[in-house]
Design an enzyme around this catalytic site. Structure first.
Site, mmCIF file in Angstrom:
data_model
loop_
_atom_site.group_PDB
_atom_site.id
_atom_site.type_symbol
_atom_site.label_atom_id
_atom_site.label_comp_id
_atom_site.label_asym_id
_atom_site.label_seq_id
_atom_site.Cartn_x
_atom_site.Cartn_y
_atom_site.Cartn_z
ATOM 1 N N ASP A 183 2.616 35.462 -15.446
ATOM 2 C CA ASP A 183 2.736 34.180 -16.121
ATOM 3 C C ASP A 183 1.338 33.648 -16.437
ATOM 4 O OD1 ASP A 183 4.644 31.929 -16.792
ATOM 5 O OD2 ASP A 183 3.255 30.885 -15.475
ATOM 6 N N ASP A 222 4.842 33.127 -22.627
ATOM 7 C CA ASP A 222 3.707 33.437 -21.744
ATOM 8 C C ASP A 222 4.169 33.974 -20.399
ATOM 9 O OD1 ASP A 222 4.807 30.982 -20.920
ATOM 10 O OD2 ASP A 222 2.948 30.488 -19.882
ATOM 11 N N GLU A 223 5.370 34.514 -20.365
ATOM 12 C CA GLU A 223 5.926 34.937 -19.084
ATOM 13 C C GLU A 223 6.693 36.242 -19.283
ATOM 14 O OE1 GLU A 223 8.590 31.979 -17.585
ATOM 15 O OE2 GLU A 223 9.195 33.242 -15.910
HETATM 16 MG MG LIG Z 1 2.837 29.724 -17.841
#
Ligand SMILES: [Mg+2]
Length: 410
Positions: free
Chosen positions: A13, A108-109
């Protein structure tokens, strides 16, 4: 059990993603509280805040005015979704160099399953740490990485690793790791359930183990079932690699060539409606909308438009399709035998409403219409324009014809 036969899942993340990108683009922001989402006087909420801003109690989802009240010295930035999108693409490209088994959990993960790539990595832990270092070096963004035998344990490990760390739940260490975690760490837990559990003096996952499965079910329904499994680190979900399709299209070949503009536009609306339904179901947004017309003399022409902001909503897609279609038809002086509409250059990320305050309503409407149609069938809800098609459909049904609507993907 042989350590190599155990699944090795990595959860990764990017820390304070949007704020980190803004800081990368403008190094003067480094070390300052940064709030992305809008300016303090604007409506809307913070989408990401830097860790410096979080120290003041600012968090994502908080109204901008409130964030400003708590942290007036913060730098407020509207944000640029296109830029975040390109960073996200670079992020996933890098991850796919390590394994094809990458799941895009959000911009973003990601989850990675390294298990299939055992022959490449003598040590999975070292590979995961190497991946972290590589991303930080190549993208310039700090990431938190968690690893474990399944997705829930990897995700909880990332939480523990934040910000910027690496944490691995080792074989045999699951119970000890879970026991002390606060219940709020569980991804599936709602705020109401938290209140109820705390009233029952359940604060840590270890406390949750004392509640029988049936009681959790009785208290929280399906969520209770999830809490039972998650708190024990039980999770058999696979890492799902979805490949984004290249394009989605819908087209209709008419049984008789059509000359009437209103009827053609009604068809176009119907196709756009079907197309946007498919986009919504696939969580896809299109950068390109293309309209195709085949004339009675079999000539085919198409027109396309590129949009910087990707679209998914019926209203937007139809407006664009109509603008593209009218000159195609009106200039031809021929009737049409086919109309088609295609969405391409697809992306999976949702352009968050804070970057596009006007799309929110359309998106909610689209989702509501989609729900009704899932339940009662596509024909249960028709726009006024589509209703024009009704006599045509019933007429054709009577004659034993079915309107040919081809759907092509890829
Ligand atoms: Mg994040």
């Amino acid at each position: 059990m042989n350590a190599r036969s155990r699944r090795f899942i990595v959860h990764i993340d990017i820390d304070a993603f949007f704020a980190a990108v803004e800081t990368l683009l403008d190094p003067t922001l480094k070390g300052k509280p940064v709030v992305v989402g809008g300016l303090p006087h604007e409506r809307g909420v913070a989408s990401t805040c830097s860790y410096e801003a979080r120290r003041f109690g600012v968090h994502s989802g908080m109204p901008l005015a409130k964030a400003h009240e708590l942290c007036p010295q913060a730098v407020f930035v509207r944000g640029n979704h296109q830029v975040y999108q390109s960073f996200s693409e670079a992020f996933f490209r890098l991850l796919r160099e390590y394994t094809p088994d990458v799941e895009e959990a959000s911009l973003d993960e990601a989850y990675l399953d390294l298990s299939r790539c055992g022959h490449l990595y003598p040590s999975f832990s070292r590979a995961a740490r190497g991946l972290k270092a590589r991303i930080e070096r190549d993208l310039g963004l700090a990431v938190s990485v968690g690893a474990g035998p399944n997705k829930i344990l990897a995700k909880l490990a990332t939480k523990k690793a934040k910000p910027g760390g690496y944490f691995e739940v080792e074989p045999g260490g699951e119970e000890e790791f879970l026991r002390g975690l606060d219940i709020e760490a569980l991804p599936g837990i709602g705020p109401k359930s938290q209140v109820i559990l705390r009233l029952l003096n359940v604060h840590r996952l270890g406390d949750l183990w004392g509640l029988p499965r049936a009681s959790l079910r009785a208290l929280f329904g399906l969520e209770g079932e999830d809490l039972y499994l998650q708190s024990r680190g039980i999770d058999a979900r696979p890492v799902v690699t979805r490949v984004t399709p290249k394009s989605v299209s819908r087209e209709t070949t008419f049984l008789r060539d059509i000359w009437d503009t209103r009827l053609l536009l009604a068809h176009l609306a119907y196709l756009c409606d079907r197309l946007t339904l498919a986009l919504r179901q696939g969580c896809l947004y299109a950068h390109i909308i293309e309209v195709k017309a085949r004339y009675s003399d079999f000539r085919t022409e198409a027109r396309r438009r590129l949009m910087i902001t990707p679209r998914q909503e019926m209203g937007d897609v139809f407006r664009i399709a109509r603008e593209l279609f009218l000159p195609l038809f009106e200039g031809s002086r021929l009737s049409l035998r086919l109309v088609g509409v295609k969405a391409s250059d697809l992306v999976r990320s949702r352009p968050r409403s804070l970057f596009e305050p006007y799309s929110e309503r359309g998106e909610r409407l689209g989702a509501a219409v989609g729900e009704v149609r899932d339940k009662y069938g596509f024909g249960s809800l028709l726009t006024a324009r589509e209703r024009m098609l009704e006599p045509l459909y019933s007429l054709e049904k009577e004659r034993g014809f079915v309107l040919k609507t081809a759907s092509l993907t890829r």
